[in-house]
Write a protein that holds these residues in place. Structure first.
Motif, PDB file in Angstrom:
ATOM      1  N   SER A 202      13.334 -26.627 -18.704  1.00 18.89           N
ATOM      2  CA  SER A 202      12.638 -25.734 -17.770  1.00 18.89           C
ATOM      3  C   SER A 202      13.668 -24.789 -17.169  1.00 18.89           C
ATOM      4  CB  SER A 202      11.943 -26.534 -16.668  1.00 18.89           C
ATOM      5  OG  SER A 202      12.888 -27.277 -15.917  1.00 18.89           O
ATOM      6  N   ILE A 203      13.241 -23.590 -16.825  1.00 14.36           N
ATOM      7  CA  ILE A 203      14.175 -22.591 -16.294  1.00 14.36           C
ATOM      8  C   ILE A 203      13.559 -21.867 -15.107  1.00 14.36           C
ATOM      9  CG2 ILE A 203      13.410 -20.919 -18.039  1.00 14.36           C
ATOM     10  CD1 ILE A 203      16.224 -19.656 -17.861  1.00 14.36           C
ATOM     11  N   GLN A 204      14.381 -21.639 -14.115  1.00 18.75           N
ATOM     12  CA  GLN A 204      14.000 -20.843 -12.962  1.00 18.75           C
ATOM     13  C   GLN A 204      15.085 -19.800 -12.722  1.00 18.75           C
ATOM     14  OE1 GLN A 204      14.366 -22.372  -8.854  1.00 18.75           O
ATOM     15  NE2 GLN A 204      12.239 -21.771  -8.538  1.00 18.75           N
ATOM     16  N   VAL A 205      14.662 -18.535 -12.619  1.00 20.73           N
ATOM     17  CA  VAL A 205      15.589 -17.459 -12.254  1.00 20.73           C
ATOM     18  C   VAL A 205      15.333 -17.117 -10.785  1.00 20.73           C
ATOM     19  CG1 VAL A 205      16.320 -15.087 -12.677  1.00 20.73           C
ATOM     20  CG2 VAL A 205      15.690 -16.568 -14.602  1.00 20.73           C
ATOM     21  N   ILE A 206      16.393 -17.088  -9.998  1.00 21.07           N
ATOM     22  CA  ILE A 206      16.298 -16.795  -8.574  1.00 21.07           C
ATOM     23  C   ILE A 206      17.127 -15.555  -8.278  1.00 21.07           C
ATOM     24  CG2 ILE A 206      16.820 -17.619  -6.234  1.00 21.07           C
ATOM     25  CD1 ILE A 206      16.518 -20.484  -7.375  1.00 21.07           C
ATOM     26  N   GLY A 207      16.504 -14.556  -7.686  1.00 19.51           N
ATOM     27  CA  GLY A 207      17.227 -13.365  -7.265  1.00 19.51           C
ATOM     28  C   GLY A 207      17.514 -13.454  -5.777  1.00 19.51           C
ATOM     29  N   PHE A 208      18.682 -12.966  -5.371  1.00 16.81           N
ATOM     30  CA  PHE A 208      18.995 -13.043  -3.943  1.00 16.81           C
ATOM     31  C   PHE A 208      19.691 -11.771  -3.468  1.00 16.81           C
ATOM     32  CE2 PHE A 208      22.491 -14.957  -6.297  1.00 16.81           C
ATOM     33  CZ  PHE A 208      23.655 -14.538  -5.670  1.00 16.81           C
ATOM     34  N   SER A 209      19.238 -11.302  -2.318  1.00 21.58           N
ATOM     35  CA  SER A 209      19.883 -10.205  -1.585  1.00 21.58           C
ATOM     36  C   SER A 209      19.897 -10.636  -0.129  1.00 21.58           C
ATOM     37  CB  SER A 209      19.152  -8.877  -1.811  1.00 21.58           C
ATOM     38  OG  SER A 209      17.774  -9.011  -1.522  1.00 21.58           O
ATOM     39  N   ASN A 210      19.085 -10.000   0.739  1.00 15.18           N
ATOM     40  CA  ASN A 210      19.030 -10.493   2.117  1.00 15.18           C
ATOM     41  C   ASN A 210      18.284 -11.822   2.215  1.00 15.18           C
ATOM     42  OD1 ASN A 210      16.586  -9.247   1.486  1.00 15.18           O
ATOM     43  ND2 ASN A 210      16.205  -8.606   3.589  1.00 15.18           N
ATOM     44  N   TYR A 211      17.410 -12.084   1.242  1.00 14.80           N
ATOM     45  CA  TYR A 211      16.797 -13.396   1.094  1.00 14.80           C
ATOM     46  C   TYR A 211      16.654 -13.662  -0.399  1.00 14.80           C
ATOM     47  CZ  TYR A 211      12.376 -11.049   0.037  1.00 14.80           C
ATOM     48  OH  TYR A 211      11.399 -10.273  -0.544  1.00 14.80           O
TER      49      TYR A 211
ATOM     50  N   GLN B  30      20.882 -33.134 -32.732  1.00 17.31           N
ATOM     51  CA  GLN B  30      20.502 -34.415 -32.161  1.00 17.31           C
ATOM     52  C   GLN B  30      19.673 -34.210 -30.895  1.00 17.31           C
ATOM     53  OE1 GLN B  30      24.768 -35.469 -31.352  1.00 17.31           O
ATOM     54  NE2 GLN B  30      23.930 -36.248 -29.448  1.00 17.31           N
ATOM     55  N   ARG B  31      18.817 -35.173 -30.628  1.00 17.42           N
ATOM     56  CA  ARG B  31      17.926 -35.068 -29.479  1.00 17.42           C
ATOM     57  C   ARG B  31      18.719 -35.233 -28.189  1.00 17.42           C
ATOM     58  NH1 ARG B  31      12.580 -35.251 -28.716  1.00 17.42           N
ATOM     59  NH2 ARG B  31      11.789 -36.065 -26.765  1.00 17.42           N
ATOM     60  N   ARG B  32      18.454 -34.391 -27.221  1.00 20.96           N
ATOM     61  CA  ARG B  32      19.151 -34.462 -25.941  1.00 20.96           C
ATOM     62  C   ARG B  32      18.139 -34.474 -24.809  1.00 20.96           C
ATOM     63  NH1 ARG B  32      24.520 -33.823 -26.260  1.00 20.96           N
ATOM     64  NH2 ARG B  32      25.345 -33.077 -28.239  1.00 20.96           N
ATOM     65  N   ALA B  33      18.614 -34.920 -23.650  1.00 20.30           N
ATOM     66  CA  ALA B  33      17.743 -34.932 -22.482  1.00 20.30           C
ATOM     67  C   ALA B  33      17.361 -33.503 -22.117  1.00 20.30           C
ATOM     68  CB  ALA B  33      18.461 -35.605 -21.318  1.00 20.30           C
ATOM     69  N   ALA B  34      16.208 -33.364 -21.499  1.00 15.60           N
ATOM     70  CA  ALA B  34      15.784 -32.052 -21.034  1.00 15.60           C
ATOM     71  C   ALA B  34      16.675 -31.606 -19.881  1.00 15.60           C
ATOM     72  CB  ALA B  34      14.329 -32.107 -20.590  1.00 15.60           C
ATOM     73  N   ALA B  35      16.832 -30.309 -19.757  1.00 16.15           N
ATOM     74  CA  ALA B  35      17.636 -29.732 -18.684  1.00 16.15           C
ATOM     75  C   ALA B  35      16.746 -28.901 -17.766  1.00 16.15           C
ATOM     76  CB  ALA B  35      18.753 -28.864 -19.254  1.00 16.15           C
ATOM     77  N   ALA B  36      17.122 -28.878 -16.494  1.00 18.61           N
ATOM     78  CA  ALA B  36      16.526 -27.967 -15.520  1.00 18.61           C
ATOM     79  C   ALA B  36      17.559 -26.888 -15.251  1.00 18.61           C
ATOM     80  CB  ALA B  36      16.154 -28.710 -14.242  1.00 18.61           C
ATOM     81  N   VAL B  37      17.256 -25.667 -15.668  1.00 15.14           N
ATOM     82  CA  VAL B  37      18.213 -24.566 -15.631  1.00 15.14           C
ATOM     83  C   VAL B  37      17.877 -23.631 -14.474  1.00 15.14           C
ATOM     84  CG1 VAL B  37      19.279 -22.715 -16.970  1.00 15.14           C
ATOM     85  CG2 VAL B  37      18.331 -24.720 -18.147  1.00 15.14           C
ATOM     86  N   CYS B  38      18.862 -23.364 -13.637  1.00 16.00           N
ATOM     87  CA  CYS B  38      18.702 -22.414 -12.540  1.00 16.00           C
ATOM     88  C   CYS B  38      19.715 -21.288 -12.723  1.00 16.00           C
ATOM     89  CB  CYS B  38      18.921 -23.079 -11.188  1.00 16.00           C
ATOM     90  SG  CYS B  38      17.706 -24.332 -10.763  1.00 16.00           S
ATOM     91  N   LEU B  39      19.218 -20.073 -12.859  1.00 18.25           N
ATOM     92  CA  LEU B  39      20.077 -18.895 -12.951  1.00 18.25           C
ATOM     93  C   LEU B  39      19.899 -18.100 -11.671  1.00 18.25           C
ATOM     94  CD1 LEU B  39      21.967 -16.965 -14.501  1.00 18.25           C
ATOM     95  CD2 LEU B  39      19.920 -15.930 -15.512  1.00 18.25           C
TER      96      LEU B  39
END
Length: 222
Positions: A73-82, A28-37
């Protein structure tokens, strides 16, 4: 918090996952998601042998979204000191950061901006880490590191958690280490936000993260 998988997080083997490893049960059709990893890039991820699993997980989630949920849509964010955005083309050659700091505060700021640009999307936020926050972003844009974690670091990070809660974005945290400080922090995140906390062994991290994403898509509020 709840555990998934067994104990012993010392595995160093590569995790091989692709979108074809997972089936999407509903049509079934679903709303789009904004995915942040949000993925921890700190040096401890290398020392514990968990960085390879985290990188493969990011690649697998990218492939799944692209092939099965092209409206997302997907965004991958890496974090260490920033924190910084990690594009799919950068992930294959990416290594860990040999610096001090676990700046989840900055990562949540970037994820929040990403979600705010997509208010019509359902937010899905997944966090992979092996340590409690030890760094935050100062007003001048520079990272501040302290060990043990400074009260200001924890306060600023939890303030971003509260902003995520107001965005109706649940934060599901995948712990790659059983650490007392980390456990206390993520339990507070769950209390404030309502998301889930899961302990994941590296060998099954990709499976857990991808299945949690699919679970979130099934429970889309629209």
């Amino acid at each position: 918090h709840r555990g998934v998988g067994g104990r012993g997080a010392g595995g160093r083997g590569g995790v091989r996952l692709s979108a074809a490893d997972f089936e999407v049960g509903e049509t079934q059709r679903r709303a789009a998601a904004a995915v942040c990893l949000l993925i921890d890039l700190s040096y401890s991820m290398h020392l514990r042998g968990t960085w390879g699993a985290a990188k493969q997980t990011a690649l697998a989630l990218h492939a799944l979204v692209r092939s099965r949920f092209p409206q997302d849509s997907i965004q991958v964010i890496g974090f260490s000191n920033y924190a910084r955005e990690l594009r799919e083309t950068d992930l294959a050659a990416l290594g860990w950061d040999m610096v001090q700091g676990t700046n989840l505060h900055h990562a949540l700021i970037l994820a929040g901006r990403y979600l705010d640009r997509r208010p019509e999307h359902d937010p899905v936020v997944l966090i992979v880490t092996d340590g409690e926050p030890t760094a935050h972003l100062r007003r001048d844009g520079q990272p501040s590191f302290d060990w043990p974690p400074a009260p200001e670091t924890l306060e600023l990070t939890l303030a971003e958690v509260d902003k995520m809660t107001r965005r109706h974005a649940r934060l599901n945290v995948f712990m790659l280490a059983e650490d007392e400080g980390l456990s206390a922090f993520v339990d507070e995140v769950a209390r404030r936000n309502g998301g889930r906390v899961l302990y994941a062994i590296p060998e099954r991290l990709g499976e857990f993260v991808v299945r949690d994403f699919l679970r979130a898509r099934r429970q889309s509020r629209r």
